[in-house]
Write an enzyme that holds these catalytic residues in place. Structure first.
Site, PDB file in Angstrom:
ATOM      1  N   ARG A 673      19.128  77.450 -33.212  1.00  0.00           N
ATOM      2  CA  ARG A 673      17.732  77.822 -33.394  1.00  0.00           C
ATOM      3  C   ARG A 673      17.543  79.217 -32.836  1.00  0.00           C
ATOM      4  O   ARG A 673      17.073  79.385 -31.719  1.00  0.00           O
ATOM      5  CB  ARG A 673      16.817  76.837 -32.666  1.00  0.00           C
ATOM      6  N   ASN A 698      25.559  75.182 -29.030  1.00  0.00           N
ATOM      7  CA  ASN A 698      26.076  73.872 -29.413  1.00  0.00           C
ATOM      8  C   ASN A 698      26.349  73.767 -30.906  1.00  0.00           C
ATOM      9  O   ASN A 698      26.771  72.737 -31.391  1.00  0.00           O
ATOM     10  CB  ASN A 698      25.036  72.808 -29.016  1.00  0.00           C
ATOM     11  N   ASP A 745      15.558  73.473 -21.611  1.00  0.00           N
ATOM     12  CA  ASP A 745      15.616  73.382 -23.057  1.00  0.00           C
ATOM     13  C   ASP A 745      15.171  74.718 -23.624  1.00  0.00           C
ATOM     14  O   ASP A 745      14.376  75.415 -22.999  1.00  0.00           O
ATOM     15  CB  ASP A 745      14.677  72.276 -23.544  1.00  0.00           C
ATOM     16  N   ASP A 746      15.665  75.039 -24.809  1.00  0.00           N
ATOM     17  CA  ASP A 746      15.301  76.355 -25.355  1.00  0.00           C
ATOM     18  C   ASP A 746      13.807  76.438 -25.659  1.00  0.00           C
ATOM     19  O   ASP A 746      13.255  77.518 -25.717  1.00  0.00           O
ATOM     20  CB  ASP A 746      16.159  76.707 -26.586  1.00  0.00           C
ATOM     21  N   ASP A 747      13.136  75.294 -25.824  1.00  0.00           N
ATOM     22  CA  ASP A 747      11.719  75.366 -26.160  1.00  0.00           C
ATOM     23  C   ASP A 747      10.801  75.002 -24.986  1.00  0.00           C
ATOM     24  O   ASP A 747       9.633  74.724 -25.172  1.00  0.00           O
ATOM     25  CB  ASP A 747      11.419  74.465 -27.352  1.00  0.00           C
ATOM     26  N   GLU A 834      21.340  62.462 -21.745  1.00  0.00           N
ATOM     27  CA  GLU A 834      22.166  63.158 -20.758  1.00  0.00           C
ATOM     28  C   GLU A 834      21.356  63.436 -19.495  1.00  0.00           C
ATOM     29  O   GLU A 834      21.890  63.447 -18.391  1.00  0.00           O
ATOM     30  CB  GLU A 834      22.742  64.441 -21.370  1.00  0.00           C
ATOM     31  N   ASP A 835      20.029  63.602 -19.668  1.00  0.00           N
ATOM     32  CA  ASP A 835      19.184  63.865 -18.500  1.00  0.00           C
ATOM     33  C   ASP A 835      19.055  62.623 -17.617  1.00  0.00           C
ATOM     34  O   ASP A 835      19.037  62.722 -16.391  1.00  0.00           O
ATOM     35  CB  ASP A 835      17.811  64.381 -18.939  1.00  0.00           C
TER      36      ASP A 835
END
Ligand SMILES: *[C@@H]1O[C@H](CO)[C@@H](O)[C@H](O)[C@H]1NC(C)=O
Ligand SMILES: *[C@@H]1O[C@H](CO)[C@@H](O)[C@H](O)[C@H]1NC(C)=O
Ligand SMILES: *[C@@H]1O[C@H](CO)[C@@H](O)[C@H](O)[C@H]1NC(C)=O
Ligand SMILES: *[C@@H]1O[C@H](CO)[C@@H](O)[C@H](O)[C@H]1NC(C)=O
Length: 921
Positions: A673, A698, A745-747, A834-835
């Site tokens: 993204r 990723n 996170d990227d967002d 995963e978190d």
């Protein structure tokens, strides 16, 4: 009135600063408005209908006598005046509008200049702070007259051990490290190289063959050990597999006798690096299948020179404390995940309060032997007298009786039944009895070790009667008091009382610790071999090999890096200086190579750590004392107000706290993204204390090379992951140079003040997850069978999602080394959780909840599960994750917390001339 209002209105529109302008306007307007009123009056009279006009005229009284012509002339004159006045008025109105516009423009300009001034002041302040910081750093660099300490060249021996004359067998029993070990082969910087004699070539049992499984497994597991060397000349320790073995002569003649395997002394003495007396050799005898036949001690009468012995059976006389090693039997798999064999930790109390299954061969009456008759009697009595709530499962004779061949010589207790049947009893037992062999001369036996192994695996808390003389595996480093109860046999009369006196919380703690020790050090052959070697290494205080960092494959090569774009100005927030912009400053690494095991050896083996690798830093590294920061150890410290303290300006200029200055790394996981990522990078512009941004790409395809990346103000390392996995977020990449790692996170939109505040909070809670989005695990009230994931508003939380959280770099390694692989596989399978896994891991290691920090506004996180609240499958998956992870770990390690952190002066009433820590949080 009207006029007055007008003026007020105008005054309202225009700023006071332009009063002078206003005055001139007023001077104009007043006469004109008077005019206007006049003309308006006349115009009104003119436009009125006839009767009305007459009325008016009559009302004028004496005017009625005027003649019509005169009146007409006057009216025309008035009309002329009116026209001219209205033209004038129009012009005036125009001018007024123009002036108003000009005034508005001037006011806007003044506002923007003011904002620009504020920005410039803030920038100047930042630059000043940065310059001060740079000066300080430079000063520190100059003051430090000693260069960075580098280890001396690795000193390794280059010759095999020289041949010395053997020692007498009477001095063998007095062997200790100082008298029988050659330290000169193992320098501190040697890295502890180990040479393993090929078990196919060297088989030192007389008339017997070493177990094939052990040979293969050992060769394999040792090849994973970072200390293994193939060069015997440089080795510190030589390892030779002696047993367990089987007689080559398989004739069934020995039905009545136990077969006694013995060492072929001449084979041992002709080992190529024996050096005459076996210095630095470890003779390894691993008990495995033939536990019941007393093959435990292969060295009973043999002379072994200066070699150390590692096995499960020792007599008191034979065992040389601090020299020989008690090893667990090789009952587990070669390696890999073992969790599936374990029983859950809860509930604290199980069906049987105490169980025992075994059978003992009576020994000939002798002084050193008591046949445990009294013990058995007492236990039987206690069992029958116990209230119904306390069920004992005691079996002192096997049913069916065990084979005669398996007669155990030393009054030890043979294992009854099959592994599976014993396991089912153990999983139902709160405590399990382990009886020391009746022969008092034994310090440990393979059978006893096997019982311990089974008990810990199934979560039955071992009660070792006669434990006051028993040695447990690696007990020079492992604290078995936290996992077992060791009692003298004389305590048997009080046993039932003692077991009842323990609280549930203690039972769970014993069981949990037992499982931790079992999983880490005993469970598999790999675990026990690594522990064996690490124990010897710990004696020598040689540091472990450094944990291997993941080499991130750079997405861009040296010769090409995409162009940098100046990011568009972000929406103008009121400026606040949050800290200096500094040159990247990596956290000091590997400062405790030679002190860690000495100061924290206990915790490394028994608590949060692990002894198998050396990490650049640990969350538990100790700070210096308060005055040392000002006396002698000042380097790197940035006390607030140079030590005087303060708020506002002083606070924002220094990190303060009990730790030296540091920075953090941002790790962003992104999946193809580019636009979202670019926005995320642009938002980081000007963020203080940011060391580096690591973008974990990723995606399957490489990032587009041509696209320009926005400037983030810090170095950006783009690494490509080998495959698309959420676990990649927690890879310990070599490009990470700081202890503090901010996972985002990227967002995720985090404001700079939020990030800086969270960083400051993390610095005081280095072993915990410190971040923003809080979640909790709620008991499933419908099925009463585990926990559900919950993201509703709640006053208690137990997880902080790693979509926006600080973690210590150490946990990135722990995620791959301490967490069972099944957890990571599950994350991959469902592309989720995963978190949650990271929260489980940290809570498991620390037994502490995460720390939530205040965010200024509701945390915005478009991609976060919050907005997916409608998405049933997402929640369903997350419920399943919690349940599966709990099953793997044997319990749900999460702990709840009811508080969150905000800055000290937040919401404090302070004098108006004082500043808070942050403006908004
Ligand atoms: C400590 O160990 C690390 C990792 O092996 C090494 O890079 C570093 O140079 C060592 N430092 C000292 C002072 O020995
Ligand atoms: C003992 O070892 C020697 C040398 O390796 C060998 O020649 C001998 O046959 C072995 N003895 C037995 C009983 O295995
Ligand atoms: C470096 O990367 C660029 C763009 O990805 C590519 O065109 C170039 O061939 C690469 N150079 C080398 C030496 O690999
Ligand atoms: C969250 O809260 C809503 C509204 O109070 C409720 O309907 C829902 O069941 C709750 N969800 C969970 C998972 O508890």
């Amino acid at each position: 009135m009207f006029l007055h209002e007008r003026i007020c209105q105008w005054l309202g529109h225009l700023k006071l600063s332009r009063v002078i302008l206003m005055v001139s306007v007023i001077l104009f307007v007043v006469p004109l408005v008077t005019h206007y009123y006049l003309s308006k009056y006349e115009a009104t009279s003119m436009t009125l209908g006839g009767s009305n006009m007459r009325h008016t005229l009559e009302a004028l009284g004496d005017l009625s006598t005027m003649n019509v012509v005169d009146l007409k002339i006057r009216i025309e004159e008035m009309l002329r005046i009116k026209a001219s006045v209205s033209t004038e008025l129009r012009e005036l109105e125009e001018r007024r509008g123009k002036l108003q516009r000009e005034a508005a423009a001037a006011s806007a300009k003044s506002d923007s200049v003011k904002a620009e001034y504020a920005r410039a002041t803030a920038e100047l302040q930042r630059l000043r702070v940065s310059a001060d910081q740079a000066r300080l750093a430079q000063l520190e660099a100059i003051r430090r007259d000693s260069p960075e300490l580098a280890p001396p060249a690795q000193i390794l021996p280059s010759q095999p051990p020289p041949i010395l004359s053997p020692i007498s067998s009477s001095s063998e029993v007095h062997c200790r490290m100082h008298s029988c070990f050659d330290h000169s082969r193992c320098s501190l910087t040697s890295g502890f190289p180990i040479y393993f004699y090929d078990p196919e070539k060297y088989s030192p049992l007389a008339g017997a063959e070493v177990d094939g499984f052990l040979k293969t497994t050992l060769r394999q597991t040792l090849s994973y050990n970072s200390h293994l060397t193939h060069n015997p000349n440089e080795a510190c320790v030589y390892l030779i597999l002696v047993g367990e073995g089987f007689p080559l002569d398989k004739s069934p003649s020995s039905t009545t006798d136990t077969y006694k395997l013995s060492l072929n002394e001449s084979a041992i003495k002709s080992l190529p690096y024996w050096g005459g007396d076996g210095r630095n050799h470890v003779l390894l005898n691993l008990a495995r299948r033939e536990l019941s036949v007393g093959s435990g001690d292969a060295f009973h009468t043999a002379s072994t020179g200066r070699a150390m012995i590692a096995q499960s059976t020792f007599t008191m006389q034979q065992f040389r404390p601090g020299f020989d090693l008690v090893t667990p039997p090789a009952l587990g798999p070669p390696g890999g995940d073992v969790w599936a064999d374990c029983a859950p930790i809860a509930p604290a109390r199980r069906k049987y309060i105490l169980s025992f299954q075994g059978s003992q061969t009576p020994l000939p009456a002798a002084s050193s032997v008591d046949n445990d008759k009294f013990l058995i009697e007492t236990l039987r009595k206690a069992a029958s007298a116990a209230p119904l709530s306390d069920v004992f499962f005691l079996q002192f004779e096997c049913d069916p009786p065990i084979e005669r061949r398996a007669v155990v010589p030393n009054g030890d207790w043979a294992l009854c039944g099959t592994d599976r049947s014993r396991r089912s009893i153990l999983r139902d037992s709160t405590f399990v009895l382990i009886l020391a062999p009746a022969d008092n001369s034994y310090a440990t036996t393979a059978l006893l070790q096997a019982r311990l192994y089974e008990a810990l695996r199934s979560g039955a808390i071992p009660i070792i009667l006669g434990g006051d003389r028993i040695r447990l595996p690696f007990d020079e480093v492992l604290d078995w008091r936290r996992a077992t109860l060791s009692l003298p046999k004389a305590r048997v009369t009080e046993l039932h009382f003692l077991l009842r006196a323990l609280s549930d919380a203690d039972l769970l703690a014993f069981r949990r610790q037992g499982r931790v020790l079992w999983e880490r050090y005993l469970s598999s052959v790999q675990a026990s071999m690594d522990s064996l070697l690490a124990t010897v290494r710990t004696r020598l205080n040689i540091p472990a090999q450094p944990a291997v960092a993941t080499l991130g494959a750079p997405a861009f090569n040296d010769s090409y890096y995409p162009p940098k774009l100046e990011p568009p100005a972000v929406d103008t927030e009121p400026e606040e200086t949050l800290g200096p912009s500094e040159a990247p400053y990596p956290s000091p690494a590997y400062r405790r190579n030679y002190s860690l095991a000495l100061l924290h050896g206990y915790e490394l083996w028994n608590e949060w750590g692990e002894p198998f690798a050396l990490y650049p830093q640990l969350p538990w590294d100790p700070p210096v004392t308060s005055e040392a920061r000002f006396m002698g150890s000042t380097a790197g410290f940035r006390p607030i107000g140079a030590g005087a303290g303060g708020s506002g300006k002083e606070f924002s200029e220094a990190l303060g706290g009990d730790r030296p200055r540091e920075q953090f790394t941002i790790v962003i996981l992104t999946y193809e993204r580019e636009a979202v990522l670019a926005a995320a990078l642009a938002r980081l512009r000007g963020l203080p204390y940011l060391n580096k941004v690591v973008v974990v790409w990723n995606g399957v395809s490489a990032p587009a090379a041509t696209q320009a990346w926005p400037e983030s103000g810090a170095p950006v390392a783009v690494v490509r992951a080998a495959r698309n996995s959420l676990n990649n977020r927690f890879l310990p990449y070599n490009v990470i140079d700081t202890e503090a790692v901010l996972c985002v996170d990227d967002d995720a939109h985090l404001r700079h003040d939020e990030i800086v505040f969270a960083f400051r909070v993390w610095r005081e809670h280095r072993d915990r997850i410190v971040g923003f989005p809080g979640r909790y695990h709620a008991w499933d009230l419908n099925f009463n069978n585990g926990f559900l994931y919950n993201s509703n508003y709640s006053c208690e939380l137990s997880m902080v999602l790693t979509g926006a959280a600080f973690v210590h770099r150490y946990y990135l390694w722990a995620y791959w080394r301490a967490l069972p692989a099944a957890v990571r596989d599950y994350v991959d399978e469902y592309m989720n959780c995963e978190d949650i896994a990271m929260n489980f891991l940290v809570a498991h290691i620390t037994r502490k909840p995460p720390v939530k920090v205040t965010s200024r506004w509701t945390f915005r996180c478009p991609g976060c599960p919050v907005t997916l609240s409608a998405d049933e499958t997402h929640f369903h998956e997350r419920h399943k994750c919690i349940q599966f992870f709990s099953q793997v770990m044997g319990y749900t390690p999460l702990l709840s917390t009811q508080y969150r952190a905000d800055s000290v002066l937040f919401k404090t009433r302070i004098p108006h001339d004082k500043q808070k820590c942050f403006k908004f949080i």
